[in-house]
Scaffold this active site. Structure first.
Site, PDB file in Angstrom:
ATOM      1  N   ASP A   1       0.590   3.509  15.676  1.00 24.93           N
ATOM      2  CA  ASP A   1       0.422   4.659  14.780  1.00 24.93           C
ATOM      3  C   ASP A   1      -0.955   4.602  14.101  1.00 24.93           C
ATOM      4  O   ASP A   1      -1.088   4.943  12.916  1.00 24.93           O
ATOM      5  CB  ASP A   1       1.536   4.717  13.737  1.00 24.93           C
ATOM      6  CG  ASP A   1       1.642   6.077  13.064  1.00 24.93           C
ATOM      7  OD1 ASP A   1       0.814   6.961  13.352  1.00 24.93           O
ATOM      8  OD2 ASP A   1       2.558   6.248  12.239  1.00 24.93           O
TER       9      ASP A   1
ATOM     10  N   ARG B   1      -8.095  11.703  15.815  1.00 19.56           N
ATOM     11  CA  ARG B   1      -8.732  12.597  14.838  1.00 19.56           C
ATOM     12  C   ARG B   1      -9.742  13.583  15.416  1.00 19.56           C
ATOM     13  O   ARG B   1     -10.499  14.161  14.642  1.00 19.56           O
ATOM     14  CB  ARG B   1      -9.450  11.784  13.737  1.00 19.56           C
ATOM     15  CG  ARG B   1      -8.573  10.799  12.994  1.00 19.56           C
ATOM     16  CD  ARG B   1      -7.558  11.534  12.171  1.00 19.56           C
ATOM     17  NE  ARG B   1      -6.905  10.670  11.188  1.00 19.56           N
ATOM     18  CZ  ARG B   1      -5.593  10.708  10.940  1.00 19.56           C
ATOM     19  NH1 ARG B   1      -4.814  11.555  11.589  1.00 19.56           N
ATOM     20  NH2 ARG B   1      -5.074   9.937  10.039  1.00 19.56           N
TER      21      ARG B   1
END
Ligand code: DOR
Length: 439
Positions: free
Chosen positions: A304, A65
Site C-alpha cells: 500500500d 501518484r
C-alpha cells in the site's frame, strides 16, 4: 559459438512452486526455457551460488501518484524504488489526480508508463457513482488488474459508499473487485468527536475495528447476493480475518506489510508517519494477521505504498496525509520476517507471486516454470542491512522503517530476462511493460 541461451542463473537455491532445489535457470527471449541442470552456452551467466532465486515478486498494491504531484512520486521514481527493493511488477492504484476512471485516462497511463517504468505494471481502474455503466467495458481493457472501489473515503475523491450503488457496481462486469473496506457512515458519524491536534493514536480509535468489520460484512453480504468475487484489501482486524474464513468461496484476502510489522506504539514514535487507512492497530490484530498468513487465509501481501509530502505528514492529526511509503522496503522487511521464522520463503513467494497471479488472473507471469516470463528476485539471506532514508528513491524521501535492521536483502531484480537491479544499482533504461491479465 553463438549463444543458444540469453542468460543462465547458475547454482542458486531455486524457490520453485513445488519446493526448494539447488539448480540453474535458463532464459531465452525473456522466458524461462529450462530449470535444473542447464548445459547450454549463454550470452550471460550469473553465479547465484549461496543465494536464493525467488520467482519475481509482485507488489499488488501501490499508489504511484501519476498523474499528480511529481514532487512526491512518479511512475519513474516509484518503479525505480520497486526494482531497488526487489520487485518485478507493481499494480498501481487509480486514486491519482485526476483519478483513472475511464478508458481515455487508462490509455494515457498505459502509454505514459512506456519508457518511464523500471518494472512491469498492472493498472487499476476506479469505480465512481458516475461510471458504473462503463465498468464492464473498463475492466475488460488490456492491462487492467481490477476495479478498485473505495467503500470508505481515503486519499483522493473516489468513493462508492451506499449499498444500492455498491450492488450496481457488483452487477457491472464479472472480474474480482478490490475493495477498500471501511464503513463510510460510521467514519463520518464518529468524526465530530475528534478535533485537530489530538494525539495521532486517535486515528485507530476513530477508524476503529467496527469501521473495518462493518464495512467488510456489508460488502460480503452484497458479494453473496450478487455472486461477485471480492478481494478485500488491507484487512486489518482479527474480526474480519475470522469472518472471511467463512467466505472463501467468494473472498480473497490481502494483508499489508505494515499490519504484519507495526503496532500502535508507532503513533508515539512516528506521529503522522504512522498514519494510514485502515490504521495500524494493537498487537492482537498483528498476531491474528500472522495466524492468517500461517493458515492460508491471506492470499496476497502488499505495501500500500502511499507517498505524501513531509509537509502533509507533519500537519496535526487528523489533517495529516494518510498513507505510508513502502514499495522499496516491502521485500527487505518480508525477508527479515522470514529470517525471524514467521514464514518460509515458499510462503513469501506464494503471497507475492502465485497469490497475485491467482487473485488478479495474471497471464504468463507469477510462476517459476518453463514458458513463463523470466522474472526473478535474487536474495541474499545472509546479508544484514539497516534501512536508511538516504536509500529511498521516492522524491518524498521518507520511510516509516528507517533504522530497521533486516536480515536478508534483495541483491538482484531480473525482469523478463533483463537485469533491472544489481547490488543497489538500477541497470540500463526503464524497460517496464504493462502486465497482461485474463478476463
Ligand atoms: O493510507 C492510505 N493511503 N490508505 C488508502 O486507502 C489510500 C492511500 C493514499 O492514496 O494515500
Amino acid at each position: 559459438m553463438a549463444a543458444e541461451l540469453d542468460l543462465v542463473l547458475r547454482g542458486g537455491t531455486l524457490v520453485l512452486p513445488w519446493g526448494e532445489a539447488v539448480g540453474d535457470v535458463a532464459v531465452r527471449g525473456g522466458r524461462i526455457v529450462g530449470l535444473g541442470t542447464v548445459d547450454g552456452h549463454a550470452a550471460e551467466e550469473i553465479d547465484c551460488r549461496g543465494l536464493h532465486v525467488l520467482p519475481g515478486l509482485i507488489d499488488s498494491h501501490v499508489h504511484l501518484r501519476e498523474p499528480g504531484d511529481a514532487s512526491v512520486e512518479t511512475i519513474e521514481t516509484g518503479t525505480r524504488a520497486a526494482v531497488l527493493g526487489g520487485l518485478v511488477a507493481v499494480f498501481d492504484m487509480p486514486n491519482t489526480n485526476p483519478s483513472i476512471t475511464d478508458v481515455a485516462r487508462l490509455d494515457w497511463k498505459r502509454d505514459h508508463l512506456k519508457g518511464r517504468a523500471w518494472c512491469d505494471m498492472g493498472l487499476y481502474v476506479g469505480a465512481t457513482k458516475a461510471n458504473i455503466a462503463g465498468l464492464a467495458e473498463l475492466e475488460a481493457q488490456p492491462n487492467v488488474c481490477a476495479i478498485k472501489v473505495f467503500a470508505g473515503s481515503s486519499t483522493g475523491d473516489l468513493l462508492v459508499e451506499d449499498d444500492e450503488s455498491l450492488e450496481r457496481v457488483m452487477r457491472a462486469g464479472r472480474r474480482r473487485i478490490c475493495y477498500h473496506s471501511e464503513d463510510e457512515y460510521r467514519l463520518q458519524a464518529r468524526k465530530p468527536a475528534y478535533s485537530s491536534g489530538m494525539p495521532h493514536r486517535m486515528h485507530a480509535e476513530w477508524r476503529d475495528v467496527e469501521c473495518a468489520f462493518l464495512g467488510t460484512r456489508r460488502l460480503m453480504a452484497l458479494a453473496r447476493k450478487t455472486g461477485r468475487p471480492a478481494h478485500i484489501l488491507h484487512v486489518s482486524t482479527a474480526e474480519e480475518l475470522d469472518y472471511l474464513r467463512d467466505h472463501r468461496d467468494l473472498a480473497t484476502v490481502e494483508v499489508l506489510l505494515n499490519h504484519l510489522t507495526q503496532t500502535d506504539e508507532a503513533y508515539d514514535r512516528l506521529g503522522g508517519y504512522a498514519v494510514m487507512n485502515p490504521p495500524i492497530r494493537d498487537a492482537r490484530h498483528l498476531e491474528a494477521a500472522w495466524r492468517a498468513v500461517a493458515d492460508g487465509t491471506v492470499d496476497t501481501v502488499g505495501s500500500d505504498h502511499a507517498p505524501h509530502s513531509r509537509a502533509a505528514k507533519e500537519r496535526p492529526w487528523p489533517d495529516c496525509g494518510a498513507g505510508l511509503t513502502g514499495v522499496q522496503t516491502l521485500v527487505p522487511l518480508m525477508l527479515d520476517h522470514v529470517s525471524a521464522g514467521r514464514l518460509s520463503l515458499s510462503r513469501l513467494a506464494d503471497l507475492m507471486c502465485a497469490g497475485p497471479a491467482r487473485v488478479y488472473g495474471v497471464v504468463g507471469k507469477g510462476r517459476m516454470a518453463a514458458g513463463y516470463d523470466a522474472d526473478f528476485t535474487v536474495v541474499d539471506m545472509k546479508r544484514v542491512r539497516t534501512i536508511e532514508e538516504s536509500w529511498i528513491a521516492s522524491p518524498c524521501g521518507w520511510t516509516p522503517f528507517a533504522g530497521h535492521r533486516c536480515t536478508g536483502w534483495p541483491v538482484m531484480t531480473i525482469i523478463r530476462g533483463t537485469v533491472a537491479m544489481r547490488e543497489d544499482e538500477v541497470q540500463g533504461t526503464p524497460g517496464g511493460a504493462p502486465v497482461r491479465f485474463g478476463r
